[in-house]
Design an enzyme around this catalytic site. Structure first.
Site, short mmCIF file in Angstrom:
data_model
loop_
_atom_site.label_atom_id
_atom_site.label_comp_id
_atom_site.label_asym_id
_atom_site.label_seq_id
_atom_site.Cartn_x
_atom_site.Cartn_y
_atom_site.Cartn_z
N CYS A 27 0.83 -1.20 0.00
CA CYS A 27 0.00 0.00 0.00
C CYS A 27 0.87 1.25 0.00
O CYS A 27 1.50 1.55 -1.01
CB CYS A 27 -1.00 -0.05 1.16
SG CYS A 27 -2.36 1.13 0.99
N HIS A 55 -2.96 -5.38 1.32
CA HIS A 55 -2.39 -5.73 2.63
C HIS A 55 -2.52 -7.23 2.90
O HIS A 55 -3.47 -7.65 3.57
CB HIS A 55 -3.14 -4.98 3.74
CG HIS A 55 -2.96 -3.51 3.74
ND1 HIS A 55 -1.99 -2.87 4.48
CD2 HIS A 55 -3.65 -2.53 3.11
CE1 HIS A 55 -2.08 -1.57 4.31
NE2 HIS A 55 -3.08 -1.34 3.48
N GLU A 67 -0.89 -8.92 4.97
CA GLU A 67 -0.65 -9.16 6.40
C GLU A 67 -1.93 -9.16 7.22
O GLU A 67 -1.95 -9.64 8.36
CB GLU A 67 0.34 -8.13 6.96
CG GLU A 67 -0.22 -6.74 7.23
CD GLU A 67 -0.35 -5.85 6.00
OE1 GLU A 67 -0.74 -4.69 6.16
OE2 GLU A 67 -0.08 -6.33 4.87
#
Length: 201
Positions: free
Chosen positions: A83, A182, A184
């Protein structure tokens, strides 16, 4: 590839630092927070997490990290930007804020907040070259996209449906990796495993 787990830093100025550290550890790396220039000497790779790209650039400058980051990445330090981290790795911004600084390294032009503001954030799947096991779960939060790439950049993933179909959301150039989304936040560590393999490479 070496059997010794690589040590990968996560730039700890903003963003999902804890989540990246967890994903890296799940992907077989040692992980540590990076806040000072001297800490760059102890890592084999670096993640630039999300956040707000203009603020991240300012904080990197305030902490004396901007020039050392540019130098280490130019010298071959593997890096992965998610991002805002993608924006930080871009050589060019289509809509940069006045005076906005990036680290650079990937021959691409990125548009910030391309998918819209916070209210336009969404989840979806992305077919990603180099990642086995089917589409990657992707969380887009005020996400950028890649407007254009140079000849040395490999496009790894695009939006597959909707009115933004075809937009580039994952790229690689040498030992640099960037995604608009993202990984994660999803519990799917395959993109982090790809980066760990790049670092070991």
């Amino acid at each position: 590839m070496s059997s010794v787990p690589p040590t990968i830093g996560v730039l700890a100025l903003q963003g999902d630092v804890r989540e990246h550290i967890h994903a890296l550890e799940q992907a077989g790396a040692r992980a540590r927070r990076i806040r000072r220039p001297d800490e760059l000497d102890s890592i084999d790779g670096l993640i630039l997490p999300g956040g707000e790209s203009t603020t991240m650039g300012r904080l990197a400058a305030v902490f004396g990290l901007l020039t050392p980051l540019r130098e280490r990445i130019a010298a071959g330090l593997p890096a992965y930007g998610t991002c805002a981290g993608m924006i930080m790795l871009a050589d060019r911004l289509a809509d940069g804020a006045p005076g906005q600084q990036t680290i650079g390294g990937i021959d691409m032009t990125v548009r910030r907040n391309a998918f819209g503001r916070q209210v336009a954030s969404f989840e979806g799947t992305v077919e990603m070259t180099g990642v086995d096991g089917g589409p990657v779960e992707a969380v887009f939060i005020r996400a950028p996209w890649v407007e254009s790439t140079g000849p040395g950049v490999q496009v790894l993933g695009r939006i597959s449906r909707g009115d933004t179909a075809g937009r580039i959301v994952a790229v690689r150039q040498g030992r640099l990796l960037a995604t608009s989304f993202h990984p994660e936040l999803t519990g799917d560590t395959r993109v982090h495993r790809l980066f760990v393999d790049m670092v070991k490479g």
